[in-house]
Motif scaffolding. Structure first.
Motif, PDB file in Angstrom:
ATOM      1  N   ILE A  75      -1.923  -8.027 -10.861  1.00 42.15           N
ATOM      2  CA  ILE A  75      -2.463  -9.336 -11.216  1.00 42.15           C
ATOM      3  C   ILE A  75      -1.708 -10.440 -10.479  1.00 42.15           C
ATOM      4  O   ILE A  75      -2.280 -11.422 -10.014  1.00 42.15           O
ATOM      5  CB  ILE A  75      -2.365  -9.557 -12.737  1.00 42.15           C
ATOM      6  CG1 ILE A  75      -3.259  -8.576 -13.489  1.00 42.15           C
ATOM      7  CG2 ILE A  75      -2.711 -10.996 -13.111  1.00 42.15           C
ATOM      8  CD1 ILE A  75      -4.733  -8.751 -13.219  1.00 42.15           C
ATOM      9  N   ALA A  76      -0.386 -10.239 -10.350  1.00 37.09           N
ATOM     10  CA  ALA A  76       0.464 -11.286  -9.775  1.00 37.09           C
ATOM     11  C   ALA A  76       0.317 -11.401  -8.265  1.00 37.09           C
ATOM     12  O   ALA A  76       0.301 -12.514  -7.726  1.00 37.09           O
ATOM     13  CB  ALA A  76       1.925 -11.033 -10.139  1.00 37.09           C
ATOM     14  N   CYS A  77       0.262 -10.258  -7.580  1.00 37.91           N
ATOM     15  CA  CYS A  77       0.296 -10.332  -6.110  1.00 37.91           C
ATOM     16  C   CYS A  77      -0.697  -9.408  -5.411  1.00 37.91           C
ATOM     17  O   CYS A  77      -0.646  -9.284  -4.195  1.00 37.91           O
ATOM     18  CB  CYS A  77       1.714 -10.051  -5.612  1.00 37.91           C
ATOM     19  SG  CYS A  77       2.296  -8.389  -5.989  1.00 37.91           S
ATOM     20  N   GLY A  78      -1.562  -8.764  -6.183  1.00 35.70           N
ATOM     21  CA  GLY A  78      -2.597  -7.941  -5.566  1.00 35.70           C
ATOM     22  C   GLY A  78      -2.199  -6.521  -5.261  1.00 35.70           C
ATOM     23  O   GLY A  78      -3.002  -5.754  -4.729  1.00 35.70           O
ATOM     24  N   SER A  79      -0.962  -6.136  -5.597  1.00 33.90           N
ATOM     25  CA  SER A  79      -0.482  -4.787  -5.303  1.00 33.90           C
ATOM     26  C   SER A  79       0.324  -4.257  -6.483  1.00 33.90           C
ATOM     27  O   SER A  79       1.235  -4.941  -6.972  1.00 33.90           O
ATOM     28  CB  SER A  79       0.398  -4.799  -4.045  1.00 33.90           C
ATOM     29  OG  SER A  79       0.990  -3.542  -3.815  1.00 33.90           O
ATOM     30  N   ALA A  80      -0.006  -3.046  -6.932  1.00 31.52           N
ATOM     31  CA  ALA A  80       0.689  -2.442  -8.079  1.00 31.52           C
ATOM     32  C   ALA A  80       1.960  -1.749  -7.617  1.00 31.52           C
ATOM     33  O   ALA A  80       2.104  -0.526  -7.690  1.00 31.52           O
ATOM     34  CB  ALA A  80      -0.236  -1.462  -8.792  1.00 31.52           C
ATOM     35  N   HIS A  81       2.922  -2.531  -7.138  1.00 37.08           N
ATOM     36  CA  HIS A  81       4.162  -1.958  -6.613  1.00 37.08           C
ATOM     37  C   HIS A  81       5.231  -1.918  -7.701  1.00 37.08           C
ATOM     38  O   HIS A  81       5.151  -2.624  -8.710  1.00 37.08           O
ATOM     39  CB  HIS A  81       4.655  -2.745  -5.397  1.00 37.08           C
ATOM     40  CG  HIS A  81       4.934  -4.188  -5.681  1.00 37.08           C
ATOM     41  ND1 HIS A  81       6.186  -4.656  -6.005  1.00 37.08           N
ATOM     42  CD2 HIS A  81       4.120  -5.273  -5.709  1.00 37.08           C
ATOM     43  CE1 HIS A  81       6.139  -5.952  -6.207  1.00 37.08           C
ATOM     44  NE2 HIS A  81       4.894  -6.364  -6.036  1.00 37.08           N
ATOM     45  N   ALA A  82       6.255  -1.087  -7.496  1.00 42.16           N
ATOM     46  CA  ALA A  82       7.255  -0.844  -8.545  1.00 42.16           C
ATOM     47  C   ALA A  82       8.661  -1.263  -8.164  1.00 42.16           C
ATOM     48  O   ALA A  82       9.585  -1.074  -8.956  1.00 42.16           O
ATOM     49  CB  ALA A  82       7.254   0.639  -8.919  1.00 42.16           C
ATOM     50  N   ASP A  83       8.878  -1.814  -6.963  1.00 45.27           N
ATOM     51  CA  ASP A  83      10.261  -2.045  -6.524  1.00 45.27           C
ATOM     52  C   ASP A  83      10.947  -3.182  -7.260  1.00 45.27           C
ATOM     53  O   ASP A  83      12.172  -3.307  -7.186  1.00 45.27           O
ATOM     54  CB  ASP A  83      10.350  -2.245  -5.007  1.00 45.27           C
ATOM     55  CG  ASP A  83       9.366  -3.265  -4.456  1.00 45.27           C
ATOM     56  OD1 ASP A  83       8.464  -3.682  -5.196  1.00 45.27           O
ATOM     57  OD2 ASP A  83       9.499  -3.637  -3.282  1.00 45.27           O
ATOM     58  N   ASN A  84      10.200  -3.998  -8.014  1.00 45.21           N
ATOM     59  CA  ASN A  84      10.816  -4.980  -8.916  1.00 45.21           C
ATOM     60  C   ASN A  84      10.763  -4.523 -10.376  1.00 45.21           C
ATOM     61  O   ASN A  84      11.756  -4.615 -11.094  1.00 45.21           O
ATOM     62  CB  ASN A  84      10.152  -6.352  -8.797  1.00 45.21           C
ATOM     63  CG  ASN A  84      10.487  -7.076  -7.513  1.00 45.21           C
ATOM     64  OD1 ASN A  84       9.626  -7.308  -6.682  1.00 45.21           O
ATOM     65  ND2 ASN A  84      11.747  -7.428  -7.328  1.00 45.21           N
TER      66      ASN A  84
END
Length: 309
Positions: A132-141
């Motif tokens: 939702i925040a940046c368009g990518s479901a990433h996990a590094d944060n």
């Protein structure tokens, strides 16, 4: 009704050579979330402070709200939740601001239900919030914010994360200039492919950093904190970056790089006094460019998000 307060810390993603696969948590700053269970289904964002009115109050558009919605759906709850979010992390800072909000919310709601899910099981909900925040479901944060410590995201299909032991006397300096960089903008400038020579250099640095942290070997950590993929391109987005990096090393840091997508700069040092000195030196560099900045110095935060009341 039952209420709980939780904090989730800022994070440093990429950590120079580990683009999209490394991240670690720091002790401050940290977002604060207060969640109250309600008898009415649905998630409501009751209040947000510290964001200057910029974050959406609609739950399905807010990372904390999305994360809680996903959690309640997963456990089949018929209750709802009210969320109060106190933003302590600046937006667009490269310190995992959106991740901290969702991590704090998940730890709080999970605690209200007597912790039916592990921290690892909460990760997919936080990742959906990142989408939702940046368009990518990433996990590094979100992974280091939830789990604490230094985290490797080995892969996503299936999700595979691992904490890497870190030396007890490793200190992080974060210097956040009063600029804002959107993650999607910082990603847009990156190249779609890199030369094989650069890939080999990056792989060596990634492996070197992991070994250096685990041994520990500070010389190896220092030699490995170099990025030949993202930093050379993103450096142009941060005023005076090369001079700032050089100043960090002159003041005794093991290494210096861009935290996440920037503009925050991180440095790693072996002593608190060195980390403090580096922070003051970098702040002076930004002041010379007429830019105000905030400095945070801490050890690696091994606990991650936590319930406080």
């Amino acid at each position: 009704m039952k209420s709980i307060k939780a904090l989730a810390p800022a994070t440093v993603a990429n950590v120079s050579c580990g683009f999209d696969i490394f991240g670690f948590a720091v002790e401050a700053p940290a977002d604060e979330v207060i969640i109250t269970l309600t008898s009415t289904p649905g998630v409501v964002i009751k209040q947000i402070t510290g964001d200057g009115g910029r974050l959406p109050l609609h739950a399905s558009s807010n990372t904390a709200g999305v994360a809680v919605e996903a959690f309640l759906e997963s456990i089949g709850s018929e209750q709802g939740a009210e969320i109060v979010l106190h933003k302590k992390l600046p937006l667009g800072s490269g310190m995992g601001s959106s991740a901290a909000s969702s991590a704090a919310a998940l730890v709080a709601i999970n605690h209200l239900y007597d912790n039916p899910l592990s921290r690892e099981q909460l990760l997919p909900f936080a990742m959906e919030a990142e989408r939702i925040a940046c368009g990518s479901a990433h996990a590094d944060n979100v992974a280091p914010s939830l789990l604490g410590g230094f985290v490797l995201i080995r892969g996503y299909a299936p999700l595979d994360v691992a904490k890497i032991p870190t030396p007890p006397n490793l200190y992080c300096t974060l210097v956040h200039p009063h600029l804002e960089l959107k993650t999607e903008d910082s990603r847009r400038v990156l190249k779609a492919s890199i030369p094989m020579k650069d890939a080999i250099t990056q792989w060596g640095n990634i492996a070197g950093l992991v070994v250096g942290l685990m041994k520990p070997d500070y010389g190896l950590i220092m030699r490995s904190l170099h990025d030949v993929v993202a930093e050379p391109i993103r450096a142009a987005l941060i005023p005076g970056f090369e001079n700032i990096k050089a100043e960090s090393l002159r003041n005794g840091a093991l290494g210096c790089g861009i935290s996440g997508s920037g503009p925050t700069i991180f440095s790693l040092s072996t002593e608190y006094s060195i980390a403090e000195r580096v922070g003051k030196a970098l702040q002076q560099q930004f002041e010379s460019m007429k830019l105000k900045s905030d400095v945070f110095v801490s050890k690696i935060n091994d606990a991650g998000a936590r319930v406080v009341a």
